[in-house]
Design an enzyme around this catalytic site. Structure first.
Site: not given
Length: 425
Positions: A222-223
């Site tokens: 993810t980020n």
């Protein structure tokens, strides 16, 4: 008599100018939630409003009028005198400059009952009746014990008030109390009521938040996106009267309840939902603010990968589909605003990369920012950005809140939509 500006006036417009020039009467009644009044007043002031406090006798007994004068820079009206303050506050030109809004927060069950039956026996009820008579909107934020809220009489009073044109900000029911709504929810109600409905009749599609791509049933790629920028854009469009669909990944920002929100997890899910929405037709603009993952595992494990067995792990990744590249193929007439995040690049290079990406996906505008800047990247409340159009013309947004940036971005979107005549057919 000394003549000086009250120091609290310096707060007006310190965060945003969205309520600049607006005059709000803040009325408080005898609930323990009266302690929130100074916070509420200053929140409105920071958005640019001038706030004028009014108090019932019971509110005055619970909170000193001097506190509200300290908070707002204006003396609190605690009784109607020969100056007929309640009438004067809503006189229209040439006789006067009327307040734009009256906000009663907290509003007790007693106050609701009086207003529902047209009783004028204190400063707050006097101001409210005068406001409604002058066509000035009045917002109520009830606060009371849950038994009082649930009583048939209070429910009848709330229905009568809504039929009469009063707006109600629903209380939070918890711990046996109908507590006054959060300050931010009350402020949002005021902002929305005072925002011109310049996008009424327009439909906007917005993406927000990160996506999560599974490595196994437990771990994800993810980020750091919080979703705050996309949520701010959706909220601002709603304030302007637009119909908004928000496709929202697992962000931490709370989406506006008035939006039609579709929750997704992965980039593939976001892509699929967005394409379906675009093909359904009718969207005037698409604001692609989500930070979709660029890569996903080629073969996610179906079971949790044990670290005791694999001290080193090699994962083969593949690129996820680029949603912005698909928008114009699905809906050529939709006005596309793309977003691009870069890391530690010069302003010149940021503009070059933004324009290159804009041309590649055939966007109408692109918003580019450098997320390496402290306090102005992912999970931050502020942003610095460039807005670039097809001709390469750039508008620079200096550091500002993401909510203010949303306002600036939508100003440009609205201007282009109307200039190109993109109305519903």
């Amino acid at each position: 008599m000394w003549s000086f500006s009250h120091p609290s006036k310096s707060l007006i417009g310190s965060e945003s100018r969205r309520l600049e020039g607006r005059r709000i009467v803040l009325a408080v009644t005898g609930s323990v939630a009266v302690i929130e009044a100074p916070v509420l007043a200053r929140r409105l002031m920071r958005l640019g409003a001038e706030v004028y406090p009014v108090m019932t006798p019971k509110a005055k007994a619970m909170l000193s009028p001097e506190i509200l004068e300290w908070a707002t820079g204006n003396p609190a009206v605690t009784e109607i005198t020969g100056k007929i303050e309640n009438v004067a506050a809503f006189l229209k030109p040439p006789e006067g400059t009327p307040a734009d809004l009256m906000l009663i927060a907290p509003a007790t069950a007693n106050t609701l009952a009086k207003l529902a039956h047209g009783i004028y026996d204190n400063a707050v009820t006097g101001f409210a009746l005068a406001a409604m008579g002058a066509g000035i909107p009045v917002i109520l934020a009830p606060a009371m014990h849950h038994q009082l809220l649930s009583s048939p009489a209070t429910q009848r009073n709330l229905e009568a008030l809504q039929e009469a044109g009063f707006e109600i900000v629903k209380p939070k029911v918890e711990e046996g109390k109908a507590k006054m709504a959060d300050v931010e929810d009350i402020v949002e109600a005021a902002v929305r009521r005072l925002t011109p409905k310049t996008l009424e009749g327009f439909r906007l599609l917005v993406t927000a938040g990160p996506t999560r791509e599974p490595l196994d049933p437990v771990r994800v790629i993810t980020n750091r996106s919080s979703g705050r920028m996309g949520v701010a854009l959706a909220a601002e469009a709603l304030r302007r009267g637009a119909e908004v669909t928000l496709i929202y990944g697992p962000g931490s920002a709370r989406p506006p309840p008035e939006a039609r929100t579709v929750r997704v997890e992965t980039a593939g899910e976001m892509f699929e939902v967005a394409v379906k929405e675009l093909k359904s037709g009718g969207y005037h603009a698409f604001l692609a603010a989500a930070a979709m993952a660029d890569y996903e595992a080629e073969q996610p494990s179906r079971s949790k990968i044990p670290t005791s067995k694999f001290r080193k792990l090699t994962v083969k990744l593949k690129a996820t589909p680029k949603l912005v590249d698909e928008v114009k193929r699905c809906s050529p007439q939709t006005f596309l605003v793309a977003f691009k995040a870069e890391y530690k690049v010069s302003l010149r290079e940021l503009k070059r990369r933004a324009l290159e990406r804009l041309k590649a996906c055939k966007a109408d505008l692109i918003v580019a920012n450098d997320v390496s800047k402290p306090g102005a990247g992912f999970q931050a409340g502020e942003i610095e950005a460039l807005i670039v159009d097809r001709r390469g013309k750039a508008v620079r947004l200096p550091r500002m809140s993401k909510e203010e940036a949303a306002r600036r971005i939508l100003d440009l979107v609205e201007e282009r939509l109307k200039a190109e005549g993109r109305k519903l057919t």
